[in-house]
Design a protein around this motif. Structure first.
Motif, mmCIF file in Angstrom:
data_model
loop_
_atom_site.group_PDB
_atom_site.id
_atom_site.type_symbol
_atom_site.label_atom_id
_atom_site.label_comp_id
_atom_site.label_asym_id
_atom_site.label_seq_id
_atom_site.Cartn_x
_atom_site.Cartn_y
_atom_site.Cartn_z
ATOM 1 N N SER A 1 -31.193 5.704 -2.218
ATOM 2 C CA SER A 1 -31.374 5.563 -3.668
ATOM 3 C C SER A 1 -30.614 4.329 -4.151
ATOM 4 O O SER A 1 -29.690 3.850 -3.481
ATOM 5 C CB SER A 1 -30.877 6.811 -4.404
ATOM 6 O OG SER A 1 -29.484 6.973 -4.240
ATOM 7 N N ASN B 1 -39.463 6.035 -7.558
ATOM 8 C CA ASN B 1 -39.568 6.399 -8.966
ATOM 9 C C ASN B 1 -38.362 5.851 -9.716
ATOM 10 O O ASN B 1 -37.215 6.124 -9.353
ATOM 11 C CB ASN B 1 -39.625 7.918 -9.121
ATOM 12 C CG ASN B 1 -40.000 8.329 -10.525
ATOM 13 O OD1 ASN B 1 -39.319 7.987 -11.485
ATOM 14 N ND2 ASN B 1 -41.090 9.060 -10.656
ATOM 15 N N PRO B 2 -38.570 5.077 -10.772
ATOM 16 C CA PRO B 2 -37.446 4.419 -11.460
ATOM 17 C C PRO B 2 -36.468 5.384 -12.098
ATOM 18 O O PRO B 2 -35.316 4.980 -12.384
ATOM 19 C CB PRO B 2 -38.141 3.552 -12.519
ATOM 20 C CG PRO B 2 -39.488 4.164 -12.705
ATOM 21 C CD PRO B 2 -39.871 4.700 -11.355
ATOM 22 N N VAL B 3 -36.866 6.616 -12.354
ATOM 23 C CA VAL B 3 -35.938 7.569 -12.955
ATOM 24 C C VAL B 3 -35.519 8.667 -11.985
ATOM 25 O O VAL B 3 -34.914 9.656 -12.387
ATOM 26 C CB VAL B 3 -36.538 8.185 -14.236
ATOM 27 C CG1 VAL B 3 -36.513 7.173 -15.362
ATOM 28 C CG2 VAL B 3 -37.944 8.692 -13.995
ATOM 29 N N GLY C 1 -31.156 11.742 -12.867
ATOM 30 C CA GLY C 1 -31.599 10.790 -11.872
ATOM 31 C C GLY C 1 -30.443 10.013 -11.287
ATOM 32 O O GLY C 1 -29.274 10.208 -11.629
ATOM 33 N N ASP C 2 -30.756 9.107 -10.395
ATOM 34 C CA ASP C 2 -29.756 8.291 -9.710
ATOM 35 C C ASP C 2 -28.931 7.459 -10.680
ATOM 36 O O ASP C 2 -27.787 7.124 -10.394
ATOM 37 C CB ASP C 2 -30.465 7.378 -8.700
ATOM 38 C CG ASP C 2 -29.516 6.474 -7.943
ATOM 39 O OD1 ASP C 2 -28.752 7.005 -7.117
ATOM 40 O OD2 ASP C 2 -29.542 5.251 -8.174
ATOM 41 N N ASP C 3 -29.486 7.177 -11.856
ATOM 42 C CA ASP C 3 -28.746 6.390 -12.839
ATOM 43 C C ASP C 3 -27.752 7.224 -13.636
ATOM 44 O O ASP C 3 -27.012 6.704 -14.458
ATOM 45 C CB ASP C 3 -29.706 5.668 -13.791
ATOM 46 C CG ASP C 3 -30.564 6.626 -14.605
ATOM 47 O OD1 ASP C 3 -30.390 7.855 -14.484
ATOM 48 O OD2 ASP C 3 -31.421 6.130 -15.368
ATOM 49 N N SER D 1 -31.002 9.665 -16.766
ATOM 50 C CA SER D 1 -32.397 10.040 -16.971
ATOM 51 C C SER D 1 -32.610 11.537 -16.784
ATOM 52 O O SER D 1 -32.068 12.138 -15.854
ATOM 53 C CB SER D 1 -33.299 9.301 -15.983
ATOM 54 O OG SER D 1 -33.209 7.909 -16.163
ATOM 55 N N ALA E 1 -34.999 5.441 -7.758
ATOM 56 C CA ALA E 1 -34.964 4.141 -8.438
ATOM 57 C C ALA E 1 -34.960 2.907 -7.537
ATOM 58 O O ALA E 1 -34.582 1.822 -7.989
ATOM 59 C CB ALA E 1 -33.761 4.083 -9.379
#
Length: 392
Positions: A52, A139-141, A85-87, A90, A144
């Motif tokens: 990720s 997937n960006p969210v 998510g990874d961020d 999200s 990512a």
């Protein structure tokens, strides 16, 4: 993982196993390889957070082995309805389906009768298990990563991976991002086809083998569940034609809209109304109007420990789910009340395409039969997760 479902990071590393389950229909890998080595590689990839963007999220972050391959961790006031998510920020709109027994879903296809069946994700958009494994990293969210090349570059960072990929897939496999990425997804899918995910060792399975007896309440629930007269459960939640067949996954993998209400907490978190289109989001489906609001019938394996329920996590308790189905057959005012809110059941998130033929089959259920069905579904819990079940 679902593209609209996001997760926390972290999970204990799993031990690899070499015994493979039978391939899911249509999900066989492209070429024959050393199964033991492929599974072992997949086991390591399944827990690798380096795949990720921020190196915080792996498949196992969302599908934790110790929690029936779901994510039990809370995301603020939403609990484990959705995750991060990874961020670290999200959130999505779907609850993660368990990865357990996912290998038994047939490849996504349209039947001669015009029904769509199978695939992975709640909308079936990934035709096979390997296709599904390729979704979340890009997937960006979720995980990512920007593209397949970036993921393969992460694989090449580890000399052990390079050696193992080349031994299994060929010396140049990681030189081509597309081929290398596909090899990664096939390895993960091979691991997901092992008994680690699908042991078939629940109390129900042990009952079929004559090892244990069901309680009177569980037996009543079993009879009701498979009944052609008193419930509608087996219209969708029975794969094998004959009741009591070993390795029953308790899903026919069709797509239905059962009128699930919106989840107000989830809508509040997003600051807007949510009407998930379900099967209509699948790019392989041309008639979007007819597909609107339909979701793949989930397996009931481990259902007692994989709440919250429905695609949006709107119901917390398994008994509530049975009562929700019962509302279609009951005229009693009290059966039209959601016990979790004390108010009338919410309007369908998507009112189109309700499967009323299936939903209205069978008579209304009294409390004794509702509780019996719940008791039977509790017997579908894998042995390793029985300690996770809430008190009946």
């Amino acid at each position: 993982m679902d593209r609209k479902f996001f997760v926390f990071a972290g999970a204990a590393v799993l031990a690899a196993t070499s015994a493979l389950l039978p391939m899911a229909r249509g999900a066989a890998p492209d070429v024959s390889r050393d199964d033991a080595a492929l599974v072992a590689l997949g086991a390591d990839l399944f827990v690798d957070t380096d795949l990720s963007m921020n190196r915080t999220q792996a498949c196992a972050s969302c599908h934790m082995p110790d929690f029936a391959f779901t994510d039990p961790r809370a995301t603020g006031d939403l609990g484990n309805t959705v995750s991060l998510g990874d961020d670290g920020a999200s959130i999505g709109t779907r609850n993660a389906p368990t990865a357990a027994y996912a290998a038994f879903a047939p490849a996504f296809h349209e039947t001669a009768e015009g029904k769509f069946v199978g695939g992975q994700f709640l909308d079936g958009r990934a035709a096979t298990l390997a296709d599904q494994a390729g979704g979340p990293p890009l997937n960006p969210v979720e995980m990512a990563m920007p593209d397949e090349a970036a993921v393969v570059a992460r694989l090449r960072e580890k000399a052990d991976y390079v050696t193992r990929f080349e031994a299994i897939f060929g010396a140049d496999i990681l030189d081509d991002p597309a081929r290398g990425y596909r090899a990664m997804t096939e390895a993960i899918a091979a691991f997901e086809r092992t008994p680690e995910f699908s042991p078939f060792d629940s109390k129900y399975d042990r009952y079929l083998r004559g090892e244990v007896k069901l309680t009177d309440q569980e037996e009543l629930g079993r009879v009701l569940f498979f009944s052609q007269q008193f419930t509608n459960c087996n219209l969708c939640h029975q794969l094998n034609a004959q009741a009591g067949t070993p390795e029953e996954t308790f899903s026919n993998y069709e797509f239905h809209n059962i009128g699930v209400p919106a989840n107000p907490a989830l809508e509040a978190a997003h600051g807007k109304a949510i009407a998930d289109h379900g099967l209509a989001d699948n790019p392989a489906v041309e008639d979007k109007a007819a597909a609107l609001g339909r979701f793949k019938v989930p397996s009931l394996r481990n259902v007692a420990v994989t709440g919250p329920y429905m695609h949006n996590g709107v119901f917390k308790d398994l008994r509530t789910v049975v009562l929700f189905y019962n509302k279609y057959n009951s005229k009693a005012p009290r059966r039209q009340i959601d016990p979790e809110t004390g108010e009338a059941w919410g309007a369908p998130e998507v009112a189109d395409n309700l499967s009323l033929k299936e939903l209205e089959t069978g008579p209304a259920l009294d409390d004794k039969r509702v509780d019996a069905l719940v008791a039977f579904m509790r017997t579908l819990t894998d042995a390793r997760y029985e300690s996770l079940m809430p008190p009946p």
